[in-house]
Design an enzyme around this catalytic site. Structure first.
Site, mmCIF file in Angstrom:
data_model
loop_
_atom_site.group_PDB
_atom_site.id
_atom_site.type_symbol
_atom_site.label_atom_id
_atom_site.label_comp_id
_atom_site.label_asym_id
_atom_site.label_seq_id
_atom_site.Cartn_x
_atom_site.Cartn_y
_atom_site.Cartn_z
ATOM 1 N N LYS A 203 0.824 -1.214 0.000
ATOM 2 C CA LYS A 203 0.000 0.000 0.000
ATOM 3 C C LYS A 203 0.857 1.262 0.000
ATOM 4 O O LYS A 203 1.997 1.262 0.460
ATOM 5 C CB LYS A 203 -1.013 -0.038 1.145
ATOM 6 C CG LYS A 203 -2.127 -1.042 0.789
ATOM 7 C CD LYS A 203 -3.281 -1.084 1.734
ATOM 8 C CE LYS A 203 -4.301 -2.113 1.193
ATOM 9 N NZ LYS A 203 -5.278 -2.510 2.215
ATOM 10 N N ARG A 239 -2.846 -10.015 5.327
ATOM 11 C CA ARG A 239 -3.300 -10.143 3.938
ATOM 12 C C ARG A 239 -2.187 -9.608 3.043
ATOM 13 O O ARG A 239 -1.919 -8.407 3.070
ATOM 14 C CB ARG A 239 -4.600 -9.341 3.770
ATOM 15 C CG ARG A 239 -5.235 -9.438 2.409
ATOM 16 C CD ARG A 239 -6.519 -8.600 2.343
ATOM 17 N NE ARG A 239 -7.179 -8.720 1.050
ATOM 18 C CZ ARG A 239 -6.840 -7.999 -0.012
ATOM 19 N NH1 ARG A 239 -5.892 -7.095 0.062
ATOM 20 N NH2 ARG A 239 -7.492 -8.184 -1.153
HETATM 21 N N1 HH2 Z 1 -7.306 -4.215 0.973
HETATM 22 C C1 HH2 Z 1 -7.673 -4.298 -0.333
HETATM 23 C C2 HH2 Z 1 -8.735 -5.112 -0.729
HETATM 24 N N2 HH2 Z 1 -9.421 -5.857 0.170
HETATM 25 N N3 HH2 Z 1 -9.749 -6.554 2.391
HETATM 26 C C3 HH2 Z 1 -9.419 -6.487 3.686
HETATM 27 N N4 HH2 Z 1 -10.087 -7.209 4.589
HETATM 28 N N5 HH2 Z 1 -8.396 -5.688 4.132
HETATM 29 C C4 HH2 Z 1 -7.663 -4.916 3.279
HETATM 30 O O1 HH2 Z 1 -6.755 -4.187 3.739
HETATM 31 C C5 HH2 Z 1 -7.989 -4.961 1.893
HETATM 32 C C6 HH2 Z 1 -9.061 -5.807 1.480
HETATM 33 C C7 HH2 Z 1 -6.923 -3.497 -1.341
HETATM 34 O O2 HH2 Z 1 -5.813 -4.198 -1.824
HETATM 35 P P1 HH2 Z 1 -5.817 -5.054 -3.175
HETATM 36 O O3 HH2 Z 1 -6.794 -6.179 -3.108
HETATM 37 O O4 HH2 Z 1 -4.424 -5.471 -3.476
HETATM 38 O O5 HH2 Z 1 -6.212 -4.007 -4.279
HETATM 39 P P2 HH2 Z 1 -7.555 -3.656 -5.085
HETATM 40 O O6 HH2 Z 1 -8.596 -3.255 -4.115
HETATM 41 O O7 HH2 Z 1 -7.120 -2.520 -5.984
HETATM 42 O O8 HH2 Z 1 -7.972 -4.885 -5.864
#
Ligand code: HH2
Length: 260
Positions: A203, A239
Site C-alpha cells: 500500500k 493479507r
Molecule cells: N485491501 C484491499 C482489498 N481488500 N480486504 C481487507 N479485509 N483488508 C484490506 O486491507 C484490503 C481488502 C486493497 O488491496 P488489493 O486487493 O491489493 O487491491 P484492489 O482493491 O485494488 O484490488
C-alpha cells in the site's frame, strides 16, 4: 492470507490474473508457499475505483473458484450477496467484505446461512472519494467503535461471533500517519476480543514512509516490515501479495515471540 485479484485495475496486481488458469495457478502457488487461505477478488477497491456490475464480478471469479474447489482454502473479497453466495457454493470459507455488511442488505443472511467466516473491515467514505480528506479525532478509538457496532450487527443477523475477524482497513479513508497509528495502537482493536486482520501489503503509505509523498504502491521489504510489526502487536491474519517472503519473515518473528 494471499491476495489474488482477478481484475484489470487492482492497484498492484491488476491485469495479471485475468486468465482463470493463470489465476488458479497463482492461488495454488500461494497455498504451496504457506498461505492458510487465498483471498479472491473481482472488484478493485483502490482509491478512485468505480464499482463493477454483479455479472462482471461473477464472470471474473467463478471460473477461478471452480478450478480451486477442494484444493485451496479460499476467501471471497466481495460486498455483493450474489457473488458471496456463488463463492460459498463453490467452497469458499470466508467472506471478506470491505463494507462490513453495509454494502448489500442480503450479504449478512448469505454468510449466516452458509455458516461462513466473515471479515468486517472499516472504511471511511467509499473507494471513489475516500482518500480526499480523511479526518478523525482519534483514529484508533473511532475505528474500534465502528467495528464494535458492525460486530454486534453481524451477530444480530445470525453470524456466529467466533467466525468473525475485524480489520481496521489500512488505506480505506486514512492518511499514511493514521494507517501507521492503527498498527501501533492495535491493542485498541484487540480489546474487542476478535482476531484482527491487517492488509498493509504494497500500500502507498509504505512508499510515503520512505519519503515519496506521491507513492502509489509500497515495496516488498516495506510490506514485510509492516506485516511483522502488525504480527508483533497481535494481528492474527496478514493479507499479503507476496506469500513466500511474508511466511519466511513471520516464521522468524514467531520464533522470536514464542520460540521454535
Ligand atoms: N485491501 C484491499 C482489498 N481488500 N480486504 C481487507 N479485509 N483488508 C484490506 O486491507 C484490503 C481488502 C486493497 O488491496 P488489493 O486487493 O491489493 O487491491 P484492489 O482493491 O485494488 O484490488
Amino acid at each position: 492470507m494471499g491476495v489474488l485479484n482477478v481484475t484489470p485495475d487492482s492497484f498492484s496486481d491488476g491485469g495479471l490474473n485475468l486468465d482463470p488458469d493463470v489465476a488458479a495457478r497463482a492461488a495454488r502457488q500461494m497455498f504451496a508457499d504457506g498461505a492458510a487461505i487465498v483471498d479472491i477478488g473481482g472488484e478493485s477497491t483502490r482509491p478512485g475505483a468505480d464499482g463493477v456490475p454483479v455479472d462482471e464480478e461473477l464472470r471474473r471469479v467463478v471460473p477461478v473458484l471452480e478450478r480451486l474447489q477442494g484444493e485451496v482454502p479460499v476467501s471471497i473479497d466481495t460486498a455483493k450477496a450474489e457473488v458471496a453466495r456463488r463463492a460459498l457454493e463453490l467452497g469458499a470459507e470466508l467472506v471478506n467484505d470491505v463494507t462490513a455488511l453495509r454494502g448489500d442488505p442480503e450479504l449478512a443472511e448469505v454468510a449466516a446461512s452458509a455458516n461462513a467466516y466473515v471479515c468486517l473491515m472499516h472504511m471511511q467514505g467509499e473507494p471513489r472519494t475516500m482518500q480526499q480528506d480523511p479526518r478523525y479525532d482519534d483514529v484508533a478509538s473511532e475505528v474500534a467503535a465502528f467495528l464494535e457496532e458492525r460486530l454486534a450487527f453481524a451477530v444480530a443477523h445470525g453470524i456466529a461471533e467466533e467466525r468473525i475477524c475485524l480489520d481496521p482497513g489500512i488505506g480505506f479513508g486514512k492518511t499514511a500517519a493514521q494507517n501507521f497509528e492503527l498498527v501501533r495502537r492495535l491493542d485498541v482493536l484487540l480489546a474487542l476480543g476478535r482476531p484482527v486482520l491487517i492488509g498493509f501489503s504494497r500500500k502507498s503509505s509504505l512508499g510515503k514512509a520512505l519519503g515519496d509523498p506521491a507513492a502509489k504502491t509500497g515495496t516488498l521489504p516495506a510490506s514485510v516490515a509492516a506485516a511483522v510489526a502488525a504480527y508483533e502487536r497481535g494481528a492474527s491474519i496478514l493479507r499479503v501479495h507476496d506469500v513466500r517472503e511474508h511466511v519466511e519473515a513471520l516464521a522468524v518473528a514467531r520464533a522470536v515471540a514464542v520460540g521454535l
